[in-house]
Design an enzyme around this catalytic site. Structure first.
Site, PDB file in Angstrom:
ATOM      1  N   ALA A 171      45.769  38.200  40.729  1.00 35.39           N
ATOM      2  CA  ALA A 171      44.427  39.018  40.597  1.00 35.39           C
ATOM      3  C   ALA A 171      45.088  40.265  39.112  1.00 35.39           C
ATOM      4  CB  ALA A 171      43.850  39.305  41.310  1.00 35.39           C
ATOM      5  N   LYS A 172      43.953  40.417  38.489  1.00 30.95           N
ATOM      6  CA  LYS A 172      44.703  41.595  37.414  1.00 30.95           C
ATOM      7  C   LYS A 172      42.510  42.544  37.191  1.00 30.95           C
ATOM      8  CE  LYS A 172      47.998  44.286  36.307  1.00 30.95           C
ATOM      9  NZ  LYS A 172      48.667  44.181  37.243  1.00 30.95           N
TER      10      LYS A 172
END
Length: 437
Positions: free
Chosen positions: A125-126
């Site tokens: 994720a980011k």
């Protein structure tokens, strides 16, 4: 090994928009190009290959912050979950005016392969907010963070998605996110983020983890090149933030000679080596590396082409491009940053025999110790720093050696090999789990 070198031409301003001589690159296009290169060597089902090209979910939010002068200002934030096949998604949050949805997509995809390669049970994720945090007062920064965190509450959690610090964010910002989430839940949830201060569930060694992991990988690469005496190995480090400064400090403590470093304002060079502890104190006082005594000020462009054994790009994406790759003089590149080398530069450097330790391998130390922090929070039992560093080094060495073995087996470069390992592990888990419904 002799690496061919040709003096660089003078670069025009039109080619230095990102401060490196590298043309602008869409990081998501780079990530997909790297993915396509890797899957060609894997005997995967077409459906599996297609599935892994896409982020699982994407979230965009526009939210208000009241500035100190009473004026309301709107900000845009993102959070992308690329994969949850191997476990909760994991990835940092960055505050920068350069944040874009495509950048966040790319970073989330790289996190998926990085976690799988490191052997930890996370997907990628980011997140990010389009803001220069230096333009905000402390109160404004807290207000922005808490509002962004409140918007993320439906998407994050210790069993779903665990944020961490990244460029422009720090332990205090993680504390505000953790507190905002906890107040919403009605009880304390320290495992919702990693990279927190120690007094609210952070882990010893987390701040130094990425930099130490970079040097651990570098040492493994040096062994393959029979460069075993630190005093005979020269390093250049682009970027002197958390990753670059901690990598420099650890390498210096081991006896390596750091001859050049840079930050966003420019670089410095001393062919006889820099006093890194003194430089860190200087940066703490002045805010930058330029002007440090006993060193010459140089540009970021020139820093990348300094004569050295090892180059560690630990700044932004796209710093090493097809324009400056022919003039890199390092024998080994160890990527502390995410996506610092474009695919075109990869081809040039590989043809020249430069050994590249790719980002998803070299900078995995941060997410490995984040995983340790998450485990400690979930079990409410904390480890000493020696245990953490030992575990970190062991996992980094294992990941490096597995990547090197794959590169030799398939006769591919290290980046392709690292991506192959990560992609294959996610693909096998996806095919085992099947498609719902």
């Amino acid at each position: 090994m002799v690496v061919a070198y040709h003096p660089p031409p003078t670069m025009s301003a039109s080619h230095t928009a990102n401060g490196s001589g590298a043309p602008d690159q869409n990081p998501y296009h780079v990530a997909l190009t790297q993915y396509d290169r890797a899957v060609r060597y894997l005997n995967l089902k077409d459906n599996t290959v297609e599935y892994m090209r896409y982020p699982h979910r994407e979230f965009t939010v526009n939210f208000p912050v009241v500035r100190d002068n009473g004026k309301l200002e709107m900000f845009t934030g993102y959070r992308v979950h690329h994969s949850t096949v191997l476990g909760p998604s994991k990835g940092g949050i960055r505050y920068s005016t350069a944040v874009s949805l495509d950048e966040i997509r790319a970073l989330a995809m790289w996190m998926t392969w990085k976690c799988a390669l490191a052997g930890i049970p996370y997907g990628g994720a980011k997140g990010g907010v389009v803001v220069d945090p230096k333009t905000l007062s402390l109160r404004e920064l807290e207000a922005l963070t808490r509002r962004y965190a409140a918007e993320l509450v439906p998407f994050i959690g210790p069993k779903s998605d665990i944020p961490a610090p990244d460029m422009g964010t720090n332990a205090q910002i993680m504390a505000w996110i953790m507190d905002t989430y906890s107040m919403t839940m009605g009880y304390s949830v320290p495992a919702v983020v990693t990279g927190k201060p120690l007094n609210i569930g952070g882990s010893l060694g987390r701040n130094e983890a990425t930099g130490r992991g970079v040097i651990a990988c570098m040492i493994e690469a040096l062994k393959r090149h029979d460069m075993n005496d630190p005093e005979d190995v020269s390093l250049v480090i682009q970027g002197f933030g958390n990753v670059g400064s901690n990598a420099a400090a650890y390498a210096h403590s081991l006896g390596f000679k750091i001859v050049g470093v840079s930050d966003v304002y420019g670089g410095i060079h001393n062919p006889h080596g820099l006093d890194i502890p003194a430089l860190r104190n200087y940066v703490a006082e002045t805010g930058g590396v330029r002007g440090f005594g006993g060193a010459d000020d140089i540009s970021n462009d020139n820093l990348l082409t300094l004569s050295c054994d090892v180059l560690i790009p630990a700044a932004m994406e796209g710093q090493i491009s097809e324009e400056n790759a022919p003039y890199i003089r390092a024998e080994i590149i160890v990527e502390g940053a995410n996506g610092p080398t474009t695919p075109e530069a990869d081809d040039i450097l590989n043809d020249r025999g430069v050994h590249i330790v790719p980002d998803i391998l070299a900078n995995a130390g941060g997410v490995i110790v984040s995983y340790f922090e998450w485990v400690q929070d979930l079990q409410a039992f904390f480890w000493d720093v020696g245990d953490i560093y030992t575990r970190l080094e062991k996992q980094m060495q294992h990941a490096y050696r597995s990547t090197e073995a794959t590169a030799e087996e398939y006769n591919v470069d290290m980046r392709t090999a690292a991506q192959m390992l990560g992609i294959r592990r996610v693909a096998e888990a996806f095919e085992t789990r099947g498609v719902y419904p």
